[in-house]
Motif scaffolding. Structure first.
Motif, PDB file in Angstrom:
ATOM      1  N   ARG A  14       0.851  -1.184   0.000  1.00 54.15           N
ATOM      2  CA  ARG A  14       0.000   0.000   0.000  1.00 54.15           C
ATOM      3  C   ARG A  14       0.885   1.230   0.000  1.00 54.15           C
ATOM      4  O   ARG A  14       1.953   1.235   0.584  1.00 54.15           O
ATOM      5  N   LYS A  15       0.416   2.264  -0.649  1.00 55.06           N
ATOM      6  CA  LYS A  15       1.208   3.494  -0.667  1.00 55.06           C
ATOM      7  C   LYS A  15       0.349   4.677  -0.251  1.00 55.06           C
ATOM      8  O   LYS A  15      -0.866   4.679  -0.439  1.00 55.06           O
ATOM      9  N   LEU A  16       1.021   5.649   0.310  1.00 50.18           N
ATOM     10  CA  LEU A  16       0.388   6.907   0.701  1.00 50.18           C
ATOM     11  C   LEU A  16       0.741   7.926  -0.360  1.00 50.18           C
ATOM     12  O   LEU A  16       1.911   8.106  -0.696  1.00 50.18           O
ATOM     13  N   GLU A  17      -0.279   8.580  -0.910  1.00 52.78           N
ATOM     14  CA  GLU A  17      -0.027   9.565  -1.959  1.00 52.78           C
ATOM     15  C   GLU A  17      -0.799  10.842  -1.684  1.00 52.78           C
ATOM     16  O   GLU A  17      -1.856  10.827  -1.067  1.00 52.78           O
ATOM     17  N   GLU A  18      -0.237  11.946  -2.129  1.00 49.87           N
ATOM     18  CA  GLU A  18      -0.904  13.241  -2.036  1.00 49.87           C
ATOM     19  C   GLU A  18      -1.981  13.308  -3.125  1.00 49.87           C
ATOM     20  O   GLU A  18      -1.811  12.753  -4.207  1.00 49.87           O
ATOM     21  N   ILE A  19      -3.072  13.988  -2.820  1.00 49.75           N
ATOM     22  CA  ILE A  19      -4.168  14.180  -3.782  1.00 49.75           C
ATOM     23  C   ILE A  19      -4.174  15.665  -4.158  1.00 49.75           C
ATOM     24  O   ILE A  19      -4.118  16.531  -3.274  1.00 49.75           O
ATOM     25  N   ASP A  20      -4.267  15.965  -5.451  1.00 53.37           N
ATOM     26  CA  ASP A  20      -4.264  17.368  -5.862  1.00 53.37           C
ATOM     27  C   ASP A  20      -5.617  18.025  -5.559  1.00 53.37           C
ATOM     28  O   ASP A  20      -6.610  17.368  -5.260  1.00 53.37           O
ATOM     29  N   ARG A  21      -5.633  19.348  -5.631  1.00 50.42           N
ATOM     30  CA  ARG A  21      -6.805  20.153  -5.272  1.00 50.42           C
ATOM     31  C   ARG A  21      -8.055  19.737  -6.040  1.00 50.42           C
ATOM     32  O   ARG A  21      -9.126  19.562  -5.451  1.00 50.42           O
ATOM     33  N   ASP A  22      -7.956  19.576  -7.361  1.00 50.88           N
ATOM     34  CA  ASP A  22      -9.127  19.218  -8.164  1.00 50.88           C
ATOM     35  C   ASP A  22      -9.716  17.874  -7.752  1.00 50.88           C
ATOM     36  O   ASP A  22     -10.923  17.725  -7.637  1.00 50.88           O
ATOM     37  N   GLU A  23      -8.847  16.896  -7.517  1.00 47.38           N
ATOM     38  CA  GLU A  23      -9.322  15.576  -7.098  1.00 47.38           C
ATOM     39  C   GLU A  23      -9.943  15.648  -5.700  1.00 47.38           C
ATOM     40  O   GLU A  23     -10.958  15.010  -5.422  1.00 47.38           O
ATOM     41  N   CYS A  24      -9.356  16.435  -4.812  1.00 44.00           N
ATOM     42  CA  CYS A  24      -9.934  16.609  -3.470  1.00 44.00           C
ATOM     43  C   CYS A  24     -11.359  17.153  -3.564  1.00 44.00           C
ATOM     44  O   CYS A  24     -12.281  16.632  -2.930  1.00 44.00           O
ATOM     45  N   LEU A  25     -11.527  18.191  -4.372  1.00 43.77           N
ATOM     46  CA  LEU A  25     -12.862  18.793  -4.517  1.00 43.77           C
ATOM     47  C   LEU A  25     -13.840  17.816  -5.159  1.00 43.77           C
ATOM     48  O   LEU A  25     -15.009  17.771  -4.787  1.00 43.77           O
ATOM     49  N   ARG A  26     -13.367  16.997  -6.091  1.00 45.42           N
ATOM     50  CA  ARG A  26     -14.226  15.978  -6.697  1.00 45.42           C
ATOM     51  C   ARG A  26     -14.661  14.942  -5.658  1.00 45.42           C
ATOM     52  O   ARG A  26     -15.817  14.537  -5.614  1.00 45.42           O
ATOM     53  N   ILE A  28     -15.061  15.291  -2.400  1.00 44.91           N
ATOM     54  CA  ILE A  28     -16.020  15.794  -1.407  1.00 44.91           C
ATOM     55  C   ILE A  28     -17.283  16.375  -2.037  1.00 44.91           C
ATOM     56  O   ILE A  28     -18.248  16.678  -1.334  1.00 44.91           O
ATOM     57  N   ALA A  29     -17.307  16.511  -3.368  1.00 44.77           N
ATOM     58  CA  ALA A  29     -18.428  17.151  -4.069  1.00 44.77           C
ATOM     59  C   ALA A  29     -19.798  16.549  -3.778  1.00 44.77           C
ATOM     60  O   ALA A  29     -20.780  17.296  -3.730  1.00 44.77           O
ATOM     61  N   PRO A  30     -19.935  15.242  -3.561  1.00 41.50           N
ATOM     62  CA  PRO A  30     -21.275  14.706  -3.303  1.00 41.50           C
ATOM     63  C   PRO A  30     -21.912  15.192  -1.993  1.00 41.50           C
ATOM     64  O   PRO A  30     -23.101  15.034  -1.779  1.00 41.50           O
ATOM     65  N   GLY A  55     -18.859  25.025  -5.815  1.00 35.12           N
ATOM     66  CA  GLY A  55     -17.599  25.470  -6.396  1.00 35.12           C
ATOM     67  C   GLY A  55     -16.446  25.077  -5.508  1.00 35.12           C
ATOM     68  O   GLY A  55     -16.212  23.897  -5.270  1.00 35.12           O
ATOM     69  N   GLU A  56     -15.744  26.069  -4.981  1.00 36.19           N
ATOM     70  CA  GLU A  56     -14.643  25.807  -4.061  1.00 36.19           C
ATOM     71  C   GLU A  56     -14.989  26.237  -2.635  1.00 36.19           C
ATOM     72  O   GLU A  56     -14.107  26.502  -1.822  1.00 36.19           O
ATOM     73  N   SER A  57     -16.283  26.277  -2.348  1.00 34.04           N
ATOM     74  CA  SER A  57     -16.749  26.592  -0.997  1.00 34.04           C
ATOM     75  C   SER A  57     -17.499  25.404  -0.421  1.00 34.04           C
ATOM     76  O   SER A  57     -18.115  24.633  -1.155  1.00 34.04           O
ATOM     77  N   GLY A  97      -8.223   4.157   1.656  1.00 38.67           N
ATOM     78  CA  GLY A  97      -9.121   5.287   1.857  1.00 38.67           C
ATOM     79  C   GLY A  97      -8.456   6.608   1.531  1.00 38.67           C
ATOM     80  O   GLY A  97      -7.324   6.658   1.055  1.00 38.67           O
ATOM     81  N   TRP A  98      -9.198   7.679   1.792  1.00 40.63           N
ATOM     82  CA  TRP A  98      -8.700   9.021   1.517  1.00 40.63           C
ATOM     83  C   TRP A  98      -9.189   9.982   2.591  1.00 40.63           C
ATOM     84  O   TRP A  98     -10.164   9.714   3.289  1.00 40.63           O
ATOM     85  N   SER A  99      -8.494  11.106   2.681  1.00 36.97           N
ATOM     86  CA  SER A  99      -8.846  12.164   3.620  1.00 36.97           C
ATOM     87  C   SER A  99      -8.574  13.499   2.935  1.00 36.97           C
ATOM     88  O   SER A  99      -7.535  13.671   2.304  1.00 36.97           O
ATOM     89  N   VAL A 100      -9.521  14.427   3.047  1.00 37.58           N
ATOM     90  CA  VAL A 100      -9.389  15.754   2.442  1.00 37.58           C
ATOM     91  C   VAL A 100      -9.533  16.806   3.539  1.00 37.58           C
ATOM     92  O   VAL A 100     -10.431  16.727   4.378  1.00 37.58           O
ATOM     93  N   LEU A 101      -8.644  17.787   3.509  1.00 38.70           N
ATOM     94  CA  LEU A 101      -8.655  18.892   4.462  1.00 38.70           C
ATOM     95  C   LEU A 101      -8.823  20.202   3.705  1.00 38.70           C
ATOM     96  O   LEU A 101      -8.074  20.488   2.763  1.00 38.70           O
TER      97      LEU A 101
END
Length: 147
Positions: A14-26, A28-30, A55-57, A97-101
Motif C-alpha cells: 500500500r502506498k500513501l499519496e498526495e491528492i491534488d486540489r481538483d481531485e480533493c474537490l471531486r 467531497i463534491a457529493p 464550487g470551491e466553498s 481510503g482518503w482524507s481531504v482537508l
C-alpha cells in the motif's frame, strides 16, 4: 504483532499519496458528513456537520445558539474566521481510503445567501438556521491504496 493485532508488515503493498486540489474537490463534491475544526473560545474543538459543496466553498448549517455560530457572531461584519473542514472515507477491510482537508475563512451567510445555497439537510432534529460558508484557501488530501 502490533497494537492493532496485525503483523508489522500489514501495510506492505500500500502506498500513501498526495491528492491534488481538483481531485480533493471531486471527492467531497457529493456532500454528506464532515467535521469542522475551530476555536470556540475555550480551545480547539471539532464538530460533525452535514455539508454541500458549491464550487470551491463548503456550505453547512448549524444552530444559531451553537458554538460555531456563536464564534462567528463575535467577529465584525464581513470578517471571516479561520476554520478547517475534513472529510474522509475508509475501507477498513482493504485498509484503503482518503482524507481531504479544507482550510480557509468562514462567515455566516445572509438570509438571502442561505436561501440560494445548496440544499444541506441536517440529520439531527431541531432548527439549524445559521448557514455557514467556508471559502477554501487551502485544499489538500492524502490517499492510501494498493500499489
Amino acid at each position: 504483532m502490533n497494537q492493532a493485532g496485525g503483523s508489522g508488515g500489514a501495510s506492505l503493498g500500500r502506498k500513501l499519496e498526495e491528492i491534488d486540489r481538483d481531485e480533493c474537490l471531486r471527492l467531497i463534491a457529493p456532500g454528506g458528513v464532515g467535521r469542522v475544526a475551530f476555536d470556540d473560545g475555550e480551545g480547539p474543538t471539532v464538530i460533525p456537520v452535514n455539508y454541500a459543496v458549491e464550487g470551491e466553498s463548503v456550505v453547512f448549517r448549524t444552530a444559531t445558539e451553537g458554538r460555531l455560530n456563536q464564534s462567528l457572531s463575535t467577529v465584525m461584519a464581513e470578517a471571516e474566521v479561520r476554520i478547517a473542514f475534513e472529510v474522509d472515507a475508509f475501507d477498513e477491510t482493504d485498509r484503503e481510503g482518503w482524507s481531504v482537508l479544507v482550510r480557509g475563512g468562514a462567515h455566516r451567510m445572509s438570509e438571502e445567501e442561505g436561501a440560494d445555497a445548496a440544499g444541506v439537510t441536517p440529520w439531527p432534529a431541531g432548527a439549524r438556521e445559521a448557514y455557514i460558508r467556508l471559502s477554501a484557501r487551502s485544499v489538500s488530501g492524502r490517499r492510501v491504496r494498493r500499489e
